[in-house]
Design an enzyme around this catalytic site. Structure first.
Site, mmCIF file in Angstrom:
data_model
loop_
_atom_site.group_PDB
_atom_site.id
_atom_site.type_symbol
_atom_site.label_atom_id
_atom_site.label_comp_id
_atom_site.label_asym_id
_atom_site.label_seq_id
_atom_site.Cartn_x
_atom_site.Cartn_y
_atom_site.Cartn_z
ATOM 1 N N LYS A 274 -17.673 -40.692 -6.876
ATOM 2 C CA LYS A 274 -16.353 -41.023 -6.327
ATOM 3 C C LYS A 274 -16.449 -42.298 -5.495
ATOM 4 O O LYS A 274 -17.506 -42.589 -4.941
ATOM 5 C CB LYS A 274 -15.889 -39.890 -5.399
ATOM 6 C CG LYS A 274 -15.475 -38.619 -6.087
ATOM 7 C CD LYS A 274 -14.986 -37.601 -5.048
ATOM 8 C CE LYS A 274 -14.611 -36.278 -5.707
ATOM 9 N NZ LYS A 274 -13.451 -36.398 -6.608
ATOM 10 N N ARG A 348 -13.972 -27.173 -12.875
ATOM 11 C CA ARG A 348 -13.653 -26.361 -14.052
ATOM 12 C C ARG A 348 -14.909 -25.796 -14.701
ATOM 13 O O ARG A 348 -14.877 -24.735 -15.320
ATOM 14 C CB ARG A 348 -12.816 -27.198 -15.043
ATOM 15 C CG ARG A 348 -13.525 -28.403 -15.580
ATOM 16 C CD ARG A 348 -12.562 -29.411 -16.194
ATOM 17 N NE ARG A 348 -11.851 -30.182 -15.178
ATOM 18 C CZ ARG A 348 -10.959 -31.139 -15.437
ATOM 19 N NH1 ARG A 348 -10.652 -31.446 -16.696
ATOM 20 N NH2 ARG A 348 -10.369 -31.794 -14.472
#
Ligand code: BES
Ligand code: MN
Ligand code: ZN
Length: 500
Positions: A274, A348
């Site tokens: 990120k 996920r």
């Protein structure tokens, strides 16, 4: 703090919540008369706007303060809780040892529910952020909030029993919420998977639910390749927490609620790293896990007649020589293989393993997962609601209604088949990221559906925008405990529609 229900006996500081309605002016007139102040000036100066606070020193009763607290036009649970929380946060240093709340003017049928909101708000407003500030111990602790302090709720005699119960609920919720605030606000270097497991084991003992931990070796044995993959770049190994409360239903029927909460203790993005601006907020990437833990604390304390089970995957997502790389393929617990096209879509992956584990282990009437899953849900609906993804219309309706009622709003998102088409992989059964910068919160939900498809009552809540946010406690963002009340209040009414 001791919290009591009384019918008269007014302490030296009395809080009077007021709704902004047609009766406001008449109520103010009465208050002014009793306090010996000018009614028309009071009516001019106090409008009962939400969180408006007005202090009156009664001219005819020495040493008495009257705090008028505005609730705004609509005084439901969330509004009342927010007003009292803002009040106690602002005034805690100034409040005397004994404070009263006069609820007698509120509509009688709403008083038990609103007294829960008021007490919960008062308790939450006392929260102290700053876990690691060295002068934390030295600051003079406010006397209100100490063990010697007392909060009196003034209600009509016939309501005392129901308000007594509401007070207990408020205390249970407040205790859990504060624990969840702390968990969310703790920095990443103090909440590695092992530390979170230890915390939950201690909470389980105290609150009387059961908790066990599958460590890395156990995860390898059962083949949780997705969770292991996400955790492999960290020196702090991943783990799966398994929580249980309430006996398995036999003859006597009990609905079974299954919960899964994303517990990424820190999300750097991994090799798909990120940008560093605001990366510190990624200590909040266990908001789903936190909500599930809080719900267990409350449900076990309130002894709700349900069975509650949960799987909480814990991992730290780090870039490292050992970390998974874009393009790597993982074999999930379900047997399905996943091409990791973006290591930052890690939530996920760990949810997939936890969901299929829980489905494999237990027959749940309703299955709910909560996760700080995508920035995309924040871009879509901001911080006012969490995204609600489900194919079960009844479940959507029930969850929305519970959420609206308690102030933890949910907004339904589409789950049309077409949204899932970009998850096809050339090398594996599916991939974790579509590669397209659009509708990412929906494709994330469609990804999870591959691991829950057989479950008739599954809902996914994307709480990325609601789990960590602005509050009176902090200059930046802090934990909100979003989801705790939603899950508990859903659990309380689930037998009406599901299971049993
Ligand atoms: N934990 C983040 C999502 C997130 C973002 C939570 C902002 C709270 C605030 C999640 O793991 C993530 O990185 N999601 C990616 C998904 C993308 C790579 C498909 C995102 O939202 O950018
Ligand atoms: Mn991520
Ligand atoms: Zn994440």
């Amino acid at each position: 703090m001791i919290i009591k229900v009384l019918d008269k006996k007014t302490p030296e500081a009395l809080l009077v919540p007021l709704i902004q309605d047609e009766q406001l002016s008449a109520r103010l007139e009465l208050i002014a008369q009793r306090a010996g102040v000018d009614a028309s000036l009071l009516q001019q100066d106090f409008k009962a706007d939400s969180k408006e606070i007005f202090v009156l020193y009664a001219g005819n009763a020495p040493m008495r303060r009257l705090y008028l607290l505005g609730l705004g036009k609509k005084a439901g649970f969330p509004e009342v809780q927010a007003a009292f929380r803002a009040f106690s946060h602002r005034f805690k240093q100034k409040l005397p040892l004994r404070v009263g709340i006069d609820l007698r003017d509120l509509p009688a049928d709403l008083i038990p529910r609103l007294s829960e909101a008021a007490v919960c708000g008062m308790l939450l407003g006392l929260y102290q952020i700053g876990l690691f500030q060295s002068d934390r111990e030295q600051k003079p602790a406010p006397q209100f909030g100490s063990s010697r302090s007392q909060l009196d709720l003034l209600v009509a005699p016939e309501l005392q029993e129901s308000v007594g119960k509401a007070i207990h609920r408020a205390e249970v919720f407040a205790e859990a919420s504060v624990a969840i605030f702390d968990l969310m606000n703790t920095p990443g270097n103090y909440k590695k998977p092992q530390q979170v497991s230890d915390l939950v084991l201690a909470l389980a003992e105290k609150h009387e639910f059961s908790a066990s931990v599958l460590d890395k070796t156990a995860l390898e044995k059962i083949g949780m390749g997705a969770l292991l993959g996400v955790g492999q770049g960290s020196v702090n190994p991943p783990a799966l927490l398994v929580l249980e409360y309430g006996a398995r239903p036999r003859k006597q029927k009990r609905p079974v609620l299954g919960l899964v909460g994303k517990g990424v203790t820190f999300d750097t993005g991994g090799i798909s790293i990120k940008p560093s601006g605001n990366m510190q907020y990624m200590k909040s990437d266990l908001g789903g896990a936190a909500a599930v833990i809080g719900a267990f604390m409350v449900i076990a304390r309130l002894q709700l007649p349900i069975r509650l089970v949960a799987a909480i995957p814990l991992a730290e997502n780090m870039p490292d020589a050992a970390a998974i790389k874009p393009g790597d393929v993982l074999r999930s617990f379900s047997g399905k293989t996943i091409e990791v096209t973006d290591t930052d879509a890690e939530g996920r992956l760990i949810l997939a393993d936890a969901l299929s584990f829980l489905i494999d282990r237990e027959k749940c009437d309703v299955l709910i997962d909560l996760a700080t899953l995508t920035g995309s849900i924040i871009r879509a609906i901001g911080t006012q609601a969490a995204g609600l993804f489900s194919s079960n219309e009844l479940l959507i309706e029930r969850l929305r209604s519970v959420g609206a009622n308690c102030g933890e709003r949910l907004w339904p998102m589409p789950m049309w088949e077409e949204y899932g088409s970009d998850l096809k992989s050339d090398v594996a059964d599916l991939r974790n990221f579509t590669g397209k910068p659009m509708a990412e919160s929906i494709s994330a939900a469609k990804f999870l559906e591959h691991f829950t498809a057989k479950h008739p009552a599954w809902a996914h809540l994307d709480i990325a925008g609601t789990a960590f946010g602005d509050s009176e406690f902090a200059t930046t963002k802090s934990g909100t405990a979003f989801g705790v009340r939603l899950l508990v209040e859903f659990a309380e009414q689930m037998h009406e529609h599901f299971g049993a």
